[in-house]
Design an enzyme around this catalytic site. Structure first.
Site, PDB file in Angstrom:
ATOM      1  N   CYS A   1      12.553   9.647 -16.730  1.00  0.00           N
ATOM      2  CA  CYS A   1      11.399   8.764 -16.711  1.00  0.00           C
ATOM      3  C   CYS A   1      10.176   9.526 -17.185  1.00  0.00           C
ATOM      4  O   CYS A   1       9.951  10.662 -16.758  1.00  0.00           O
ATOM      5  CB  CYS A   1      11.177   8.240 -15.288  1.00  0.00           C
TER       6      CYS A   1
ATOM      7  N   HIS B   1      15.647  -0.187 -15.242  1.00  0.00           N
ATOM      8  CA  HIS B   1      14.759   0.949 -14.972  1.00  0.00           C
ATOM      9  C   HIS B   1      13.294   0.524 -15.122  1.00  0.00           C
ATOM     10  O   HIS B   1      12.467   0.804 -14.253  1.00  0.00           O
ATOM     11  CB  HIS B   1      15.096   2.087 -15.947  1.00  0.00           C
ATOM     12  N   GLU B   2      12.974  -0.164 -16.215  1.00  0.00           N
ATOM     13  CA  GLU B   2      11.584  -0.578 -16.457  1.00  0.00           C
ATOM     14  C   GLU B   2      11.148  -1.669 -15.486  1.00  0.00           C
ATOM     15  O   GLU B   2      10.012  -1.673 -15.018  1.00  0.00           O
ATOM     16  CB  GLU B   2      11.393  -1.021 -17.906  1.00  0.00           C
TER      17      GLU B   2
ATOM     18  N   HIS C   1       9.721  -0.444 -12.294  1.00  0.00           N
ATOM     19  CA  HIS C   1       8.304  -0.078 -12.324  1.00  0.00           C
ATOM     20  C   HIS C   1       7.418  -1.272 -11.962  1.00  0.00           C
ATOM     21  O   HIS C   1       6.355  -1.094 -11.369  1.00  0.00           O
ATOM     22  CB  HIS C   1       7.903   0.453 -13.699  1.00  0.00           C
TER      23      HIS C   1
END
Length: 177
Positions: A99, A141-142, A145
């Site tokens: 990341c 993964h994004e 966030h």
């Protein structure tokens, strides 16, 4: 709004991002331009708005082969606004993740192999996409966030420094990027 790359420990990375409500806002287009530029200069394969200091629901998914991900499929960067997972396969697969906001760390993380997602384009058009394997991993993964999480909170089965990852997993000299 500042657009420096935010690192773990920055409070914005633990906040739930706000939905975009005005697609014609010039600030949104500026944010997207900054994100695309940051993604390109950082050699990343994905990016979320909180990573550049904006608590808005905007992510980029941009799979491509790199030294870290040599088998990744090639795709143009996709801007996704207010993305919402619709479905995820129960099949979990392990994969190495890093990341831009967690420097010098790689983790072996379990993610759904397939996802179906609804999102808006920068022009406000609603779209759907289904992904599997690496692009599905990037999206998950994004998306994390946007809900205030980083991959470390997914309890990686193994954590390595970037140098260890390059040497042990990729078989490359530790100086390769």
């Amino acid at each position: 709004m500042t657009f420096s790359l935010r690192q773990i420990g920055d409070p914005i990375l633990t906040q739930v991002a706000e939905p975009v409500t005005e697609f014609r806002d010039p600030g949104l287009q500026h944010l997207i331009e900054i994100m695309l530029s940051t993604l390109k200069t950082s050699s990343g394969v994905g990016l979320a708005a909180p990573q550049v200091g904006s608590s808005l629901q905007v992510i980029l998914v941009a799979s491509r082969p790199t030294l870290r991900y040599p088998e990744a499929p090639q795709m143009e960067p996709l801007v996704m606004i207010n993305p919402r997972p619709l479905a995820a396969s129960p099949e979990q697969v392990l994969g190495w993740e890093g990341c831009l906001s967690v420097p010098d760390q790689r983790g072996l993380v379990a993610r759904s192999r397939e996802v179906e997602v609804e999102y808006y384009t920068p022009q406000g058009s609603r779209q759907r996409v289904a992904w599997q394997d690496f692009p599905a991993r990037i999206f998950q993964h994004e998306y994390d966030h946007l809900i205030g999480q980083v991959f470390l909170q997914r309890h990686p089965q193994q954590l390595l420094s970037e140098a260890e990852y390059q040497a042990q997993i990729l078989g490359q000299p530790a100086t390769a990027a």
